[in-house]
Design a protein around this motif. Structure first.
Motif, mmCIF file in Angstrom:
data_model
loop_
_atom_site.group_PDB
_atom_site.id
_atom_site.type_symbol
_atom_site.label_atom_id
_atom_site.label_comp_id
_atom_site.label_asym_id
_atom_site.label_seq_id
_atom_site.Cartn_x
_atom_site.Cartn_y
_atom_site.Cartn_z
ATOM 1 N N TYR A 78 2.921 -4.721 9.163
ATOM 2 C CA TYR A 78 1.619 -4.529 8.539
ATOM 3 C C TYR A 78 0.872 -5.861 8.469
ATOM 4 O O TYR A 78 1.367 -6.834 7.923
ATOM 5 C CB TYR A 78 1.780 -3.934 7.134
ATOM 6 C CG TYR A 78 2.519 -2.626 7.158
ATOM 7 C CD1 TYR A 78 1.842 -1.427 7.339
ATOM 8 C CD2 TYR A 78 3.911 -2.599 7.047
ATOM 9 C CE1 TYR A 78 2.527 -0.227 7.395
ATOM 10 C CE2 TYR A 78 4.605 -1.398 7.104
ATOM 11 C CZ TYR A 78 3.909 -0.214 7.280
ATOM 12 O OH TYR A 78 4.596 0.967 7.350
ATOM 13 N N TYR A 121 -8.446 -5.051 5.414
ATOM 14 C CA TYR A 121 -8.095 -4.217 6.568
ATOM 15 C C TYR A 121 -7.080 -4.910 7.462
ATOM 16 O O TYR A 121 -6.049 -4.330 7.829
ATOM 17 C CB TYR A 121 -9.365 -3.894 7.361
ATOM 18 C CG TYR A 121 -9.127 -3.176 8.673
ATOM 19 C CD1 TYR A 121 -8.869 -1.803 8.700
ATOM 20 C CD2 TYR A 121 -9.191 -3.864 9.884
ATOM 21 C CE1 TYR A 121 -8.668 -1.146 9.904
ATOM 22 C CE2 TYR A 121 -8.985 -3.209 11.087
ATOM 23 C CZ TYR A 121 -8.728 -1.850 11.090
ATOM 24 O OH TYR A 121 -8.521 -1.202 12.296
ATOM 25 N N GLN A 167 -10.977 3.398 7.046
ATOM 26 C CA GLN A 167 -9.561 3.139 7.257
ATOM 27 C C GLN A 167 -8.988 2.259 6.154
ATOM 28 O O GLN A 167 -7.846 2.444 5.711
ATOM 29 C CB GLN A 167 -9.342 2.489 8.620
ATOM 30 C CG GLN A 167 -9.664 3.410 9.795
ATOM 31 C CD GLN A 167 -9.430 2.721 11.121
ATOM 32 O OE1 GLN A 167 -8.359 2.197 11.395
ATOM 33 N NE2 GLN A 167 -10.448 2.719 11.968
ATOM 34 N N THR A 168 -9.773 1.288 5.694
ATOM 35 C CA THR A 168 -9.322 0.420 4.607
ATOM 36 C C THR A 168 -9.149 1.219 3.320
ATOM 37 O O THR A 168 -8.142 1.073 2.609
ATOM 38 C CB THR A 168 -10.331 -0.724 4.380
ATOM 39 O OG1 THR A 168 -10.511 -1.445 5.595
ATOM 40 C CG2 THR A 168 -9.839 -1.676 3.302
ATOM 41 N N THR A 190 0.846 -1.188 0.000
ATOM 42 C CA THR A 190 0.000 0.000 0.000
ATOM 43 C C THR A 190 0.887 1.245 0.000
ATOM 44 O O THR A 190 2.071 1.171 0.361
ATOM 45 C CB THR A 190 -0.905 0.032 1.239
ATOM 46 O OG1 THR A 190 -0.086 0.228 2.416
ATOM 47 C CG2 THR A 190 -1.705 -1.255 1.381
ATOM 48 N N SER A 235 -3.642 -5.007 5.821
ATOM 49 C CA SER A 235 -2.956 -3.768 5.439
ATOM 50 C C SER A 235 -2.725 -2.800 6.588
ATOM 51 O O SER A 235 -1.885 -1.905 6.477
ATOM 52 C CB SER A 235 -3.760 -3.053 4.346
ATOM 53 O OG SER A 235 -5.049 -2.696 4.810
ATOM 54 N N ILE A 236 -3.446 -2.972 7.695
ATOM 55 C CA ILE A 236 -3.342 -2.020 8.796
ATOM 56 C C ILE A 236 -1.963 -2.080 9.450
ATOM 57 O O ILE A 236 -1.364 -3.141 9.575
ATOM 58 C CB ILE A 236 -4.448 -2.291 9.849
ATOM 59 C CG1 ILE A 236 -4.564 -1.142 10.836
ATOM 60 C CG2 ILE A 236 -4.203 -3.591 10.578
ATOM 61 C CD1 ILE A 236 -5.204 0.077 10.266
ATOM 62 N N GLU A 237 -1.457 -0.929 9.826
ATOM 63 C CA GLU A 237 -0.166 -0.843 10.516
ATOM 64 C C GLU A 237 -0.346 -1.337 11.947
ATOM 65 O O GLU A 237 -1.220 -0.875 12.668
ATOM 66 C CB GLU A 237 0.323 0.602 10.506
ATOM 67 C CG GLU A 237 1.736 0.799 10.988
ATOM 68 C CD GLU A 237 2.198 2.242 10.847
ATOM 69 O OE1 GLU A 237 3.417 2.475 10.855
ATOM 70 O OE2 GLU A 237 1.334 3.136 10.727
ATOM 71 N N ASN A 252 -6.000 3.353 3.742
ATOM 72 C CA ASN A 252 -4.741 2.593 3.757
ATOM 73 C C ASN A 252 -4.379 2.043 2.391
ATOM 74 O O ASN A 252 -3.201 2.014 2.012
ATOM 75 C CB ASN A 252 -4.847 1.436 4.760
ATOM 76 C CG ASN A 252 -4.883 1.905 6.189
ATOM 77 O OD1 ASN A 252 -4.435 3.000 6.513
ATOM 78 N ND2 ASN A 252 -5.440 1.087 7.072
ATOM 79 N N LEU A 272 0.933 3.633 2.115
ATOM 80 C CA LEU A 272 1.413 3.890 3.476
ATOM 81 C C LEU A 272 2.689 3.113 3.777
ATOM 82 O O LEU A 272 3.596 3.623 4.444
ATOM 83 C CB LEU A 272 0.333 3.529 4.498
ATOM 84 C CG LEU A 272 0.725 3.721 5.963
ATOM 85 C CD1 LEU A 272 0.961 5.192 6.279
ATOM 86 C CD2 LEU A 272 -0.347 3.143 6.887
#
Length: 227
Positions: free
Chosen positions: A164, A153, A114-115, A38, A156-158, A118, A40
């Motif tokens: 990740y 989500y 958020q998804t 991603t 990919s979320i930190e 990101n 980010l």
């Protein structure tokens, strides 16, 4: 002058068609393909003291069933039912931030928002970025299932500096696979998500342990995703 205006209008029309076409196509394609990287992830590479990118894609079935419950209990309890936006939470956050500007700003982003941010956008608070976030949120709610949004989500979320997704944090912080995470470990990971570069699931503070207990208790009231 008329010819110039017509040309500008034609360019604008082609630009809009290209924008909508490419964005919709990208959302449809990522409905089926894993999201390995991603924006980010690459931005953070140059922001961290140590260049690190730990990420392994796993399907939702390869994760502990407690992980979706934990993030919903922590971030977005209405996720199974809303269409991308929690308007009650938005109104509450706006009122609270206006009445108490001295406190940390309260956010109201859903898991869908958020998804979208990101996967398709960059960090920031500008109106342009927020507008694009809303646009992509609508798109993924239209073209993806709730299970797919959650799957992307959680991949990919930190979840820590340079970490990740749930598989990477499970390996680095708990020495196991995502499917073997316990409910308590899932709650602890979820507790870090507001600021995973500040809060650690590997070395949790007293505050993190308190949040873990709160999330763990709330998990029993969260509506599971329907398959």
């Amino acid at each position: 002058m008329k010819a110039i205006l017509q040309r500008i209008r034609k360019i604008a029309q082609w630009g809009l068609a290209l924008f909508f076409g490419t964005t919709i196509l990208s959302v449809v394609v990522l409905k089926f393909l894993p999201v390995y990287y991603t924006p980010l992830m690459f931005i953070r590479l140059f922001q961290l003291d140590e260049m690190k990118l730990s990420h392994t894609w796993v399907t939702l079935d390869e994760m502990s069933p407690s992980m979706p419950l934990a993030v919903m209990a922590s971030e977005d309890a209405k996720f199974p039912d809303h269409w991308g936006f929690d308007f009650e939470a938005i109104q509450y956050a706006a009122k609270r931030n206006k009445e108490h500007p001295e406190k940390n700003r309260l956010g109201a982003s859903t898991i869908s928002q958020q998804t979208a941010k990101n996967v398709f956008l960059w960090p920031g608070r500008s109106w342009v970025r927020k507008g694009l976030e809303a646009y992509f949120t609508v798109l993924i709610e239209v073209f993806w299932s709730k299970e797919r949004i959650m799957e992307v989500y959680l991949n990919s979320i930190e979840m820590g500096p340079g970490i990740y997704g749930v598989q990477a944090v499970a390996e680095e912080h708990f020495g196991c696979d995502a499917k073997d995470l316990t409910p308590n470990q899932c709650a602890l990971i979820a507790a870090t998500l507001p600021n995973p570069r500040r809060f650690s699931s590997k070395e949790p503070s007293r505050y993190m342990k308190k949040r873990q207990r709160q999330i763990r208790a709330n998990m029993r009231y969260v509506k599971p995703l329907e398959k």
